[in-house]
Design an enzyme around this catalytic site. Sequence first.
Site, PDB file in Angstrom:
ATOM      1  N   TYR A 101      -1.786  -1.644  11.150  1.00 14.12           N
ATOM      2  CA  TYR A 101      -2.076  -2.097   9.779  1.00 14.12           C
ATOM      3  C   TYR A 101      -0.965  -1.643   8.828  1.00 14.12           C
ATOM      4  O   TYR A 101      -0.407  -2.444   8.066  1.00 14.12           O
ATOM      5  CB  TYR A 101      -3.437  -1.530   9.317  1.00 14.12           C
ATOM      6  CG  TYR A 101      -3.581  -1.522   7.812  1.00 14.12           C
ATOM      7  CD1 TYR A 101      -3.903  -2.677   7.114  1.00 14.12           C
ATOM      8  CD2 TYR A 101      -3.349  -0.339   7.083  1.00 14.12           C
ATOM      9  CE1 TYR A 101      -3.997  -2.669   5.732  1.00 14.12           C
ATOM     10  CE2 TYR A 101      -3.442  -0.327   5.697  1.00 14.12           C
ATOM     11  CZ  TYR A 101      -3.760  -1.487   5.038  1.00 14.12           C
ATOM     12  OH  TYR A 101      -3.835  -1.484   3.670  1.00 14.12           O
TER      13      TYR A 101
ATOM     14  N   SER B  43       0.833  -1.201   0.000  1.00 14.01           N
ATOM     15  CA  SER B  43       0.000   0.000   0.000  1.00 14.01           C
ATOM     16  C   SER B  43       0.867   1.250   0.000  1.00 14.01           C
ATOM     17  O   SER B  43       1.968   1.258   0.562  1.00 14.01           O
ATOM     18  CB  SER B  43      -0.862  -0.028   1.265  1.00 14.01           C
ATOM     19  OG  SER B  43      -1.455   1.221   1.490  1.00 14.01           O
TER      20      SER B  43
ATOM     21  N   LYS C 207       2.186  -3.785   6.494  1.00 14.84           N
ATOM     22  CA  LYS C 207       2.533  -3.669   5.068  1.00 14.84           C
ATOM     23  C   LYS C 207       4.046  -3.471   4.934  1.00 14.84           C
ATOM     24  O   LYS C 207       4.700  -4.085   4.082  1.00 14.84           O
ATOM     25  CB  LYS C 207       1.779  -2.514   4.408  1.00 14.84           C
ATOM     26  CG  LYS C 207       0.285  -2.739   4.285  1.00 14.84           C
ATOM     27  CD  LYS C 207      -0.056  -3.896   3.341  1.00 14.84           C
ATOM     28  CE  LYS C 207      -1.526  -4.201   3.267  1.00 14.84           C
ATOM     29  NZ  LYS C 207      -1.852  -5.472   2.643  1.00 14.84           N
TER      30      LYS C 207
HETATM   31  C1  UD1 Z   1      -7.156   4.370   4.185  1.00 16.11           C
HETATM   32  C2  UD1 Z   1      -6.110   4.065   5.184  1.00 16.11           C
HETATM   33  C3  UD1 Z   1      -4.928   3.441   4.486  1.00 16.11           C
HETATM   34  C4  UD1 Z   1      -5.366   2.176   3.774  1.00 16.11           C
HETATM   35  C5  UD1 Z   1      -6.521   2.499   2.843  1.00 16.11           C
HETATM   36  C6  UD1 Z   1      -7.108   1.188   2.336  1.00 16.11           C
HETATM   37  C7  UD1 Z   1      -6.420   5.691   6.969  1.00 16.11           C
HETATM   38  C8  UD1 Z   1      -5.875   6.879   7.641  1.00 16.11           C
HETATM   39  N1  UD1 Z   1      -5.756   5.261   5.913  1.00 16.11           N
HETATM   40  O1  UD1 Z   1      -6.613   5.280   3.254  1.00 16.11           O
HETATM   41  O2  UD1 Z   1      -3.927   3.127   5.413  1.00 16.11           O
HETATM   42  O3  UD1 Z   1      -4.303   1.660   3.024  1.00 16.11           O
HETATM   43  O4  UD1 Z   1      -7.553   3.183   3.523  1.00 16.11           O
HETATM   44  O5  UD1 Z   1      -8.118   1.425   1.433  1.00 16.11           O
HETATM   45  O6  UD1 Z   1      -7.433   5.172   7.363  1.00 16.11           O
HETATM   46  N2  UD1 Z   1     -13.090  10.479   3.804  1.00 16.11           N
HETATM   47  C9  UD1 Z   1     -14.133  11.319   4.121  1.00 16.11           C
HETATM   48  N3  UD1 Z   1     -15.262  10.774   4.673  1.00 16.11           N
HETATM   49  C10 UD1 Z   1     -15.396   9.430   4.898  1.00 16.11           C
HETATM   50  C11 UD1 Z   1     -14.319   8.564   4.567  1.00 16.11           C
HETATM   51  C12 UD1 Z   1     -13.187   9.130   4.026  1.00 16.11           C
HETATM   52  O7  UD1 Z   1     -14.040  12.535   3.928  1.00 16.11           O
HETATM   53  O8  UD1 Z   1     -16.438   9.011   5.405  1.00 16.11           O
HETATM   54  C13 UD1 Z   1     -11.872  11.039   3.194  1.00 16.11           C
HETATM   55  C14 UD1 Z   1     -10.623  10.794   4.000  1.00 16.11           C
HETATM   56  O9  UD1 Z   1     -10.422  11.824   4.925  1.00 16.11           O
HETATM   57  C15 UD1 Z   1      -9.567  10.776   2.890  1.00 16.11           C
HETATM   58  C16 UD1 Z   1     -10.305  10.238   1.676  1.00 16.11           C
HETATM   59  O10 UD1 Z   1     -11.678  10.402   1.960  1.00 16.11           O
HETATM   60  O11 UD1 Z   1      -9.169  12.072   2.609  1.00 16.11           O
HETATM   61  C17 UD1 Z   1     -10.009   8.777   1.421  1.00 16.11           C
HETATM   62  O12 UD1 Z   1     -10.241   8.077   2.623  1.00 16.11           O
HETATM   63  P1  UD1 Z   1     -10.201   6.481   2.695  1.00 16.11           P
HETATM   64  O13 UD1 Z   1     -11.057   5.915   1.648  1.00 16.11           O
HETATM   65  O14 UD1 Z   1     -10.466   6.100   4.115  1.00 16.11           O
HETATM   66  O15 UD1 Z   1      -8.700   6.132   2.280  1.00 16.11           O
HETATM   67  P2  UD1 Z   1      -7.302   6.614   2.933  1.00 16.11           P
HETATM   68  O16 UD1 Z   1      -7.496   7.405   4.127  1.00 16.11           O
HETATM   69  O17 UD1 Z   1      -6.522   7.262   1.844  1.00 16.11           O
END
Ligand code: UD1
Length: 346
Positions: free
Chosen positions: A154, A129, A158
């Site tokens: 987690y 990742s 990785k």
């Molecule tokens: C997350 C994990 C990462 C993992 C990946 C797997 C964290 C901090 N990181 O990545 O380690 O490899 O998932 O798929 O959890 N967001 C919102 N509202 C929501 C959900 C997400 O605004 O309800 C935003 C988050 O702040 C982020 C973006 O959407 O900016 C993507 O979030 P997400 O899908 O959780 O992925 P990562 O955080 O990049």
Amino acid sequence: MINKGKILVTGGTGYIGSHTCVELIEQGYEVLIIDNLSNSESFIIDRIEEISGVRPKFYQFDLLEADKVDTFFDENKNLKGIIHFAASKAVGESVKEPLKYYQNNLMGMVNLLEGMKLYGVKNIVFSSSCTVYGQPDSLPVNESAPVKPAESPYGYTKQVNENILKDTVAAVDHIRGIALRYFNPIGAHASGLIGELPKGVPANLMPFITQTAYGLREQLSVFGDDYETPDGSCIRDYIHVVDLAKAHIIAIERLVDGKNTDGYEVFNIGTGNGFSVLEVIKSFEKTTGIKLNYKVAPRRAGDIVQIWADTKIGNEVLGWKAEKTLDEMTSSAWTWEKNYRESASQ
Ligand code: UD1
């Protein structure tokens, strides 16, 4: 039909695993799946068959059961390679239950590599990742950027698994491996028959969006709009899961063909483009015609501000390139969510 040989896919009923099984079968490989179904459903096997016309052989057990892993290798002596997805992947849960993550993710990898060593299996692609980079010092981030201290157990698994693989490749003559560092996989197969199916409340953005649109969640929270980015929300490199699945076939073939002369290699798998949370929402609203109920909420602890991939090495050395657009990702994610909910309610 041609048979290019047997590939073991661990975690093959999961989100990325199931899409990879479909691509493998369509390319003429014989697919064997090991999955403990801890975070996936057995009907996915039916769906893989429905899409590809071939039913993969399914073994339901946990990679922690070393005796079963050994029996599997004993019964399947002529494996061309392994694509290893099986792992726990919830960041928040890993903070609360670190030992579960160290057990599942690290010991699963160790047992698999022990089997490869003992039974002479040569090739493995590992699902890593971009989380290993943390917040990179410069963007786009390339494969030689430093691995930052992990933000969660987690993320640490990785990093450690990459090292376990690298060390094993260095020590065991016949084993070769590629770690693929995925950016943010979203979207679903064009058939709408397989897709992301998180258990419980989704932690990731895309399934939260589609579940909110379907009415399963009241409202999406956008975690922060006051970051130092053009629209204030976080930026990620979203990659269509089918593009990502195809990268695995290219990677395993690179190993099988003996093209990875270094023994162990790492590739970024992203599009090279960053999109903000608000841009993802806009794309979803545009492609589906649905007005999403969302609000801006406080920042989520541990989120990095922005990241996107340098894809040069993946493009030039691996010979892989993402093809699908953000709109194709958001519309296919919605088709899957809708189809799944409708078929589940019948
Ligand atoms: C997350 C994990 C990462 C993992 C990946 C797997 C964290 C901090 N990181 O990545 O380690 O490899 O998932 O798929 O959890 N967001 C919102 N509202 C929501 C959900 C997400 O605004 O309800 C935003 C988050 O702040 C982020 C973006 O959407 O900016 C993507 O979030 P997400 O899908 O959780 O992925 P990562 O955080 O990049």
